[in-house]
Design an enzyme around this catalytic site. Structure first.
Site, PDB file in Angstrom:
ATOM      1  CE1 TYR A  75      40.641  45.989  41.542  1.00 28.70           C
ATOM      2  CE2 TYR A  75      40.270  45.528  43.860  1.00 28.70           C
ATOM      3  CZ  TYR A  75      40.563  45.086  42.588  1.00 28.70           C
ATOM      4  OH  TYR A  75      40.748  43.755  42.365  1.00 28.70           O
TER       5      TYR A  75
ATOM      6  CD  GLU B 113      40.725  43.572  38.488  1.00 29.67           C
ATOM      7  OE1 GLU B 113      41.116  43.216  39.620  1.00 29.67           O
ATOM      8  OE2 GLU B 113      41.506  44.004  37.619  1.00 29.67           O
TER       9      GLU B 113
END
Length: 380
Positions: free
Chosen positions: A101, A189
């Site tokens: 991530y 993101e």
């Protein structure tokens, strides 16, 4: 403004972030045609503004034509957490060995942007933050200087990313920050950033949320707004002039002020409930405005109970109460239980006016929220 995954990936790819080959499709035949061009296996991904699409059945793999047809029929037209799926992204399936991530957002407490990296990609990052916060490495950024290369490397190493991947992941993170800064984004993101067996990294998902007040500086992104579009409730909110954000919970929240609504939302979470929305109806609470707000919240299939948090300032509590009564009396049947908390000018008079056959009246906000959470739990 929230971009769809396919839109965000276009922006990421243009900036040099590796993304899988993909095309948008709106019918079963288009899904099959795109899959044939890309080559199997492919991932078929619902393009709606919700998290957890995979768990909800909105992302599926197809190994051949038959599976592509079946998957497309399953996803197109489905109701995904209250959103109707009318388009999907057909994407080259990534053969991966690990998931990471990476993200950039604003840390309001620090007043600075923050870069985040975790080796626990592929799952809801909010769950990771709550259950295993040490799994997320963070590095605050001075906006006057941007994200330095050494900072990107530091946060990547702090997260435990293997050395052989560190350079590529750091590069992606720096590009992500550049996109966040240059596009006036609130969030940028990639979850997951997939790692292949050849130690390449690929953005298998993409999030880019833009500050709407800055869209005048980004005409290219503004053109995407209509395509990105809101669901019916968000469109209604714009029509009614409400500030509205749809969430994933089942406790509807209505208030006349952003601060009141945020406090209510936090308390719903504190008492074990899940907020379904942020809905600020603004100053005043006349019957028509209250009716429109209730119509919106009642129309959300996820909502099981509603909490009304109203503070009477310039608008007196007794006027608010009359508006709520008039609004509810327009419904042949009250589909969800409604809890009302009134405070401020003439609040006591307002509570006496409220029709307790239509609503539950609570004197304190804590009591109102707890009651609404109980009602929502009973309805599940």
């Amino acid at each position: 403004m929230r971009l769809h995954e396919y839109q965000a990936k276009e922006v990421f790819a243009d900036a040099g972030i590796p993304t899988p080959e993909a095309e948008l499709a709106t019918s079963v035949d288009e899904v099959v045609a795109v899959a044939e061009r890309i080559g199997y296996p492919v991932a078929v991904k619902a393009q709606v503004h919700v998290g957890g699409r995979g768990k909800a059945g909105g992302i599926k793999l197809a190994e051949d034509v038959e599976e592509a047809e079946d998957v497309a029929e399953d996803i197109l037209g489905m109701d995904l957490k209250g959103y109707k799926v009318d388009k999907v992204l057909v994407e080259e399936a990534v053969d991966f060995v690990d998931e990471l991530y990476v993200g950039i957002t604003l840390d309001r407490g620090e007043g600075k942007p923050v870069a985040m990296v975790s080796t626990e990609g592929g799952v809801n990052i909010e769950e990771v933050a709550e259950e295993n916060p040490e799994a997320i490495a963070r590095e605050h950024i001075d906006p006057a200087f941007g994200l330095h290369a050494y900072q990107a490397r530091k946060v990547v190493y702090d997260a435990g990313v293997p050395r052989e991947l560190a350079r590529d992941v750091s590069s992606v993170l720096q590009t992500l920050y550049d996109l966040w800064e240059s596009n006036d984004a609130s969030d940028a993101e990639i979850n997951p950033l997939m790692v292949t067996s050849d130690d390449d990294v690929v953005a298998a998902d993409a999030v880019l949320n833009i500050d709407e007040d800055a869209l005048f500086r980004h005409p290219d992104l503004a053109e995407m707004e209509e395509e990105a579009a809101e669901d019916e409730l968000e469109a209604k909110a714009n029509e009614y002039g409400f500030d509205y954000v749809r969430l994933d919970g089942n406790v509807g929240i209505i208030g006349n002020g952003a601060g009141l609504v945020m406090t209510t939302l936090d308390l719903v979470d504190y008492y074990g409930g899940e907020p379904a929305n942020f809905l600020d109806i603004g100053g005043g609470a006349k019957a028509e405005r209250v009716t429109n707000a209730l119509d919106m919240v009642f129309s959300d299939e996820n909502v099981d109970a509603v909490v009304f948090n109203i503070f009477g300032g310039i608008t007196r509590g007794d006027e608010v109460a009359k508006g709520i009564n008039e609004a509810l009396e327009q419904f042949d049947e009250i589909p969800k239980k409604v809890v009302v908390r009134l405070a401020g000018t003439n609040a006591e008079e307002g509570r006496e006016i409220l029709n307790d056959e239509l609503v539950t009246v609570e004197e304190t906000l804590e009591g109102a929220v707890q009651r609404a959470v109980e009602y929502a739990e009973e309805a599940e």
